[in-house]
Design a protein around this motif. Structure first.
Motif, short mmCIF file in Angstrom:
data_model
loop_
_atom_site.label_atom_id
_atom_site.label_comp_id
_atom_site.label_asym_id
_atom_site.label_seq_id
_atom_site.Cartn_x
_atom_site.Cartn_y
_atom_site.Cartn_z
N ILE A 81 30.93 -60.78 -43.15
CA ILE A 81 31.04 -61.98 -42.33
C ILE A 81 30.06 -61.87 -41.17
CG2 ILE A 81 32.58 -63.35 -40.85
CD1 ILE A 81 34.90 -62.26 -42.67
N THR A 82 29.19 -62.86 -41.04
CA THR A 82 28.18 -62.83 -39.99
C THR A 82 28.72 -63.45 -38.70
OG1 THR A 82 27.25 -64.98 -40.52
CG2 THR A 82 26.35 -63.07 -41.73
N ALA A 83 28.02 -63.16 -37.63
CA ALA A 83 28.38 -63.74 -36.33
C ALA A 83 28.27 -65.27 -36.39
CB ALA A 83 27.50 -63.18 -35.23
N ASP A 84 27.26 -65.77 -37.09
CA ASP A 84 27.10 -67.23 -37.21
C ASP A 84 28.26 -67.86 -37.97
OD1 ASP A 84 24.77 -67.32 -35.72
OD2 ASP A 84 23.47 -67.15 -37.48
N GLU A 85 28.70 -67.23 -39.05
CA GLU A 85 29.85 -67.75 -39.80
C GLU A 85 31.11 -67.75 -38.94
OE1 GLU A 85 29.33 -66.61 -44.43
OE2 GLU A 85 29.44 -64.89 -43.05
N LEU A 86 31.29 -66.68 -38.22
CA LEU A 86 32.46 -66.58 -37.35
C LEU A 86 32.42 -67.64 -36.25
CD1 LEU A 86 35.04 -64.95 -36.75
CD2 LEU A 86 33.63 -63.50 -35.27
N LYS A 87 31.25 -67.83 -35.68
CA LYS A 87 31.07 -68.83 -34.62
C LYS A 87 31.40 -70.23 -35.13
CE LYS A 87 27.46 -70.59 -31.53
NZ LYS A 87 26.05 -70.42 -31.14
N GLU A 88 30.91 -70.56 -36.31
CA GLU A 88 31.16 -71.89 -36.87
C GLU A 88 32.65 -72.09 -37.15
OE1 GLU A 88 29.93 -74.48 -40.75
OE2 GLU A 88 28.36 -73.34 -39.72
N SER A 89 33.27 -71.09 -37.73
CA SER A 89 34.69 -71.18 -38.03
C SER A 89 35.52 -71.25 -36.75
CB SER A 89 35.12 -69.99 -38.88
OG SER A 89 36.47 -70.11 -39.24
N TYR A 90 35.14 -70.46 -35.75
CA TYR A 90 35.85 -70.45 -34.47
C TYR A 90 35.76 -71.83 -33.81
CZ TYR A 90 37.58 -68.58 -30.06
OH TYR A 90 38.33 -68.34 -28.93
N ARG A 91 34.57 -72.40 -33.80
CA ARG A 91 34.39 -73.73 -33.21
C ARG A 91 35.21 -74.78 -33.95
NH1 ARG A 91 28.05 -74.06 -31.46
NH2 ARG A 91 28.37 -73.03 -29.47
N SER A 92 35.22 -74.70 -35.27
CA SER A 92 36.00 -75.64 -36.07
C SER A 92 37.49 -75.52 -35.75
CB SER A 92 35.74 -75.39 -37.56
OG SER A 92 36.56 -76.20 -38.35
N LYS A 93 37.98 -74.30 -35.69
CA LYS A 93 39.39 -74.06 -35.38
C LYS A 93 39.71 -74.53 -33.96
CE LYS A 93 43.38 -72.44 -36.53
NZ LYS A 93 44.13 -72.90 -37.67
N TYR A 94 38.79 -74.30 -33.04
CA TYR A 94 38.95 -74.75 -31.66
C TYR A 94 39.13 -76.27 -31.62
CZ TYR A 94 37.52 -76.06 -26.94
OH TYR A 94 37.45 -76.62 -25.68
N GLU A 95 38.26 -76.98 -32.34
CA GLU A 95 38.35 -78.44 -32.36
C GLU A 95 39.69 -78.90 -32.94
OE1 GLU A 95 36.44 -80.70 -30.95
OE2 GLU A 95 35.15 -79.09 -30.20
N LYS A 96 40.12 -78.28 -34.02
CA LYS A 96 41.43 -78.62 -34.60
C LYS A 96 42.54 -78.42 -33.58
CE LYS A 96 40.37 -77.45 -39.39
NZ LYS A 96 40.64 -76.47 -40.47
N ASN A 97 42.50 -77.29 -32.88
CA ASN A 97 43.54 -77.00 -31.90
C ASN A 97 43.47 -77.93 -30.70
OD1 ASN A 97 44.78 -74.95 -33.34
ND2 ASN A 97 43.47 -73.37 -32.48
N MET A 98 42.28 -78.33 -30.29
CA MET A 98 42.12 -79.25 -29.16
C MET A 98 42.69 -80.63 -29.48
SD MET A 98 40.98 -77.75 -26.50
CE MET A 98 40.36 -79.04 -25.44
N ASN A 99 42.71 -80.96 -30.75
CA ASN A 99 43.18 -82.28 -31.16
C ASN A 99 44.55 -82.27 -31.82
OD1 ASN A 99 40.83 -83.85 -30.38
ND2 ASN A 99 39.77 -82.65 -31.92
N ARG A 100 45.24 -81.15 -31.72
CA ARG A 100 46.52 -80.98 -32.41
C ARG A 100 47.62 -81.87 -31.82
NH1 ARG A 100 48.31 -75.24 -34.49
NH2 ARG A 100 46.54 -75.74 -35.75
N TRP A 101 47.75 -81.91 -30.52
CA TRP A 101 48.83 -82.71 -29.90
C TRP A 101 48.28 -83.70 -28.92
CZ3 TRP A 101 49.68 -77.33 -30.41
CH2 TRP A 101 50.61 -76.99 -31.37
#
Length: 108
Positions: free
Chosen positions: A88-108
């Motif tokens: 797993i590369t740093a770029d893959e982790l960064k993209e996944s982290y950002r995606s998860k962040y966005e999901k969590n920011m819009n959860r409630w």
């Protein structure tokens, strides 16, 4: 002070793995599970410090703070080994982290 990022940690971990290649398990997907288990053990050591010393363990003037930080560094070292094991590369982790962040920011 400059940021200390995943890429730098991964390079350092690769250097450790190379230095101890004859003593440590080789980095591979098959070894990933073992690295995860070692990482969980280190998380347990962090928890033990907090259980024993309370949240004050993180206080800047508490002598236990250095021990807490050292154990957290151990967690990160195994975490980076896991990333290496699974390629797993740093770029893959960064993209996944950002995606998860966005999901969590819009959860409630």
């Amino acid at each position: 002070m400059s940021d200390f990022g995943i890429n730098e940690m991964l390079e350092m971990q690769k250097a450790l793995q190379e230095k101890y290649k004859d003593k440590w398990e080789h980095i591979s997907p098959e070894v990933g599970k073992n690295k995860l288990l070692w990482m969980i053990g280190e998380v347990g050591e962090v928890i033990d410090i907090v259980k024993k010393h309370g949240p004050q363990a993180a206080d800047i003037d508490n002598p236990e703070r250095d021990h807490l930080i050292e154990e957290m560094a151990d967690v990160l070292m195994y975490y980076n080994d896991v990333l290496l094991c699974y390629g797993i590369t740093a770029d893959e982790l960064k993209e996944s982290y950002r995606s998860k962040y966005e999901k969590n920011m819009n959860r409630w």
